[in-house]
Each structure stands twice: as structure tokens, then as C-alpha cells.
Design a protein around this motif. Structure first.
Motif, PDB file in Angstrom:
ATOM      1  N   UNK A   1       0.834  -1.183   0.000  1.00 60.29           N
ATOM      2  CA  UNK A   1       0.000   0.000   0.000  1.00 60.29           C
ATOM      3  C   UNK A   1       0.876   1.242   0.000  1.00 60.29           C
ATOM      4  N   UNK A   2       0.509   2.232  -0.808  1.00 61.14           N
ATOM      5  CA  UNK A   2       1.307   3.457  -0.910  1.00 61.14           C
ATOM      6  C   UNK A   2       1.057   4.357   0.291  1.00 61.14           C
ATOM      7  N   UNK A   3       2.128   5.019   0.691  1.00 62.17           N
ATOM      8  CA  UNK A   3       1.993   6.028   1.742  1.00 62.17           C
ATOM      9  C   UNK A   3       2.227   7.391   1.127  1.00 62.17           C
ATOM     10  N   UNK A   4       1.479   8.371   1.577  1.00 60.86           N
ATOM     11  CA  UNK A   4       1.586   9.717   1.042  1.00 60.86           C
ATOM     12  C   UNK A   4       2.070  10.648   2.133  1.00 60.86           C
ATOM     13  N   UNK A   5       2.939  11.543   1.745  1.00 58.69           N
ATOM     14  CA  UNK A   5       3.500  12.524   2.678  1.00 58.69           C
ATOM     15  C   UNK A   5       2.475  13.626   2.939  1.00 58.69           C
ATOM     16  N   UNK A   6       2.372  14.046   4.177  1.00 56.76           N
ATOM     17  CA  UNK A   6       1.447  15.108   4.549  1.00 56.76           C
ATOM     18  C   UNK A   6       2.035  16.439   4.122  1.00 56.76           C
ATOM     19  N   UNK A   7       1.220  17.255   3.440  1.00 55.03           N
ATOM     20  CA  UNK A   7       1.672  18.571   2.988  1.00 55.03           C
ATOM     21  C   UNK A   7       1.543  19.550   4.145  1.00 55.03           C
ATOM     22  N   UNK A   8       2.681  19.936   4.717  1.00 50.87           N
ATOM     23  CA  UNK A   8       2.683  20.791   5.903  1.00 50.87           C
ATOM     24  C   UNK A   8       2.922  22.266   5.580  1.00 50.87           C
ATOM     25  N   UNK A   9       3.309  22.566   4.370  1.00 46.82           N
ATOM     26  CA  UNK A   9       3.610  23.953   3.997  1.00 46.82           C
ATOM     27  C   UNK A   9       2.358  24.620   3.437  1.00 46.82           C
ATOM     28  N   UNK A  10       1.299  24.622   4.190  1.00 45.95           N
ATOM     29  CA  UNK A  10       0.014  25.132   3.717  1.00 45.95           C
ATOM     30  C   UNK A  10       0.044  26.654   3.553  1.00 45.95           C
ATOM     31  N   UNK A  11       0.907  27.329   4.270  1.00 44.78           N
ATOM     32  CA  UNK A  11       0.966  28.794   4.180  1.00 44.78           C
ATOM     33  C   UNK A  11       1.794  29.271   2.994  1.00 44.78           C
ATOM     34  N   UNK A  12       2.549  28.419   2.384  1.00 44.45           N
ATOM     35  CA  UNK A  12       3.292  28.797   1.182  1.00 44.45           C
ATOM     36  C   UNK A  12       2.343  28.820  -0.003  1.00 44.45           C
ATOM     37  N   UNK A  13       2.769  29.452  -1.101  1.00 43.97           N
ATOM     38  CA  UNK A  13       1.880  29.534  -2.254  1.00 43.97           C
ATOM     39  C   UNK A  13       1.807  28.196  -2.989  1.00 43.97           C
ATOM     40  N   UNK A  14       0.723  28.014  -3.711  1.00 41.26           N
ATOM     41  CA  UNK A  14       0.480  26.754  -4.407  1.00 41.26           C
ATOM     42  C   UNK A  14       1.476  26.567  -5.542  1.00 41.26           C
ATOM     43  N   UNK A  15       1.913  25.328  -5.733  1.00 42.93           N
ATOM     44  CA  UNK A  15       2.916  25.004  -6.744  1.00 42.93           C
ATOM     45  C   UNK A  15       2.438  23.778  -7.521  1.00 42.93           C
ATOM     46  N   UNK A  16       2.519  23.854  -8.849  1.00 40.00           N
ATOM     47  CA  UNK A  16       2.192  22.724  -9.719  1.00 40.00           C
ATOM     48  C   UNK A  16       3.400  22.466 -10.598  1.00 40.00           C
ATOM     49  N   UNK A  17       3.923  21.257 -10.548  1.00 35.63           N
ATOM     50  CA  UNK A  17       5.131  20.873 -11.289  1.00 35.63           C
ATOM     51  C   UNK A  17       6.304  21.803 -10.984  1.00 35.63           C
ATOM     52  N   UNK A  18       6.397  22.304  -9.777  1.00 36.04           N
ATOM     53  CA  UNK A  18       7.497  23.174  -9.387  1.00 36.04           C
ATOM     54  C   UNK A  18       7.318  24.626  -9.808  1.00 36.04           C
ATOM     55  N   UNK A  19       6.172  24.975 -10.373  1.00 36.16           N
ATOM     56  CA  UNK A  19       5.921  26.344 -10.824  1.00 36.16           C
ATOM     57  C   UNK A  19       4.731  26.925 -10.066  1.00 36.16           C
ATOM     58  N   UNK A  20       4.779  28.238  -9.749  1.00 40.09           N
ATOM     59  CA  UNK A  20       3.577  28.850  -9.176  1.00 40.09           C
ATOM     60  C   UNK A  20       2.454  28.882 -10.216  1.00 40.09           C
ATOM     61  N   UNK A  21       1.265  29.194  -9.770  1.00 38.34           N
ATOM     62  CA  UNK A  21       0.081  29.107 -10.636  1.00 38.34           C
ATOM     63  C   UNK A  21       0.220  29.971 -11.889  1.00 38.34           C
ATOM     64  N   UNK A  22       0.747  31.191 -11.753  1.00 34.60           N
ATOM     65  CA  UNK A  22       0.851  32.080 -12.917  1.00 34.60           C
ATOM     66  C   UNK A  22       1.835  31.546 -13.946  1.00 34.60           C
ATOM     67  N   UNK A  23       2.987  31.059 -13.511  1.00 35.84           N
ATOM     68  CA  UNK A  23       3.960  30.515 -14.461  1.00 35.84           C
ATOM     69  C   UNK A  23       3.477  29.183 -15.040  1.00 35.84           C
TER      70      UNK A  23
END
Length: 94
Positions: free
Chosen positions: A1-23
Motif C-alpha cells: 500500500x502506498x503512503x503519502x506525505x502530509x503537505x505541511x507547507x500550507x501557508x506557502x503559495x500553491x505550486x504545480x510541477x514546481x511552478x507557481x500558478x501564474x507561471x
């Protein structure tokens, strides 16, 4: 069974594929434009060229994200900090 890491940096800005939303949006627009180019051109060289351009754009955008001081033209702080209204006249000698 896969384990997933808890995302604790909730106050940082959102990142998709290492890029912020605008980029990331810029990257997606470039990919959509390149898909249109691939659809309407039947050249193998064009397909390879578009893939190289998209990879280069992704590398440039990640470098911009990691080092935002590249495009900073103005100084970070003003020369004088004052509450006095600026009239636009300069009374000092040059």
C-alpha cells in the motif's frame, strides 16, 4: 500500500510541477499553442522543435521561479522615506 506525505507547507503559495500558478498557466498556454502547431504541421522536424522549445521554456520558468531577482530593475527601497507630500519641485543644487 502506498503512503503519502502530509503537505505541511500550507501557508506557502500553491505550486504545480514546481511552478507557481501564474507561471504554470504560461506553460499550459505554450503547450496548447504547440499542440495547435503540431496538429496543423505534418513535419517531424517541427514536432521535435516544439518539444525542445517547450522543454527550454520549462527550464527558463523554473530558473525564474528559483531566482526572482533576475528581472528586478528598480531598487528595493526608496532613497528617502517621508510623509511629506511630493510637489515635484526639486529645490536643491545639482
Amino acid at each position: 500500500m502506498r503512503t503519502f506525505e502530509v503537505y505541511k507547507n500550507i501557508r506557502k503559495r500553491a505550486v504545480i510541477f514546481g511552478l507557481p500558478i501564474s507561471l504554470f498557466a504560461v506553460m499550459m498556454i505554450a503547450i496548447l499553442a504547440s499542440l495547435l502547431v503540431i496538429i496543423f504541421s505534418f513535419s517531424f522536424g517541427m514536432i521535435i522543435g516544439v518539444l525542445i522549445i517547450n522543454a527550454a521554456l520549462y527550464i527558463v520558468l523554473t530558473r525564474i521561479n528559483n531566482n526572482p531577482q533576475i528581472f528586478q530593475m528598480a531598487k528595493a527601497f526608496p532613497r528617502i522615506i517621508s510623509n511629506k507630500r511630493n510637489s515635484g519641485f526639486d529645490y536643491e543644487q545639482d
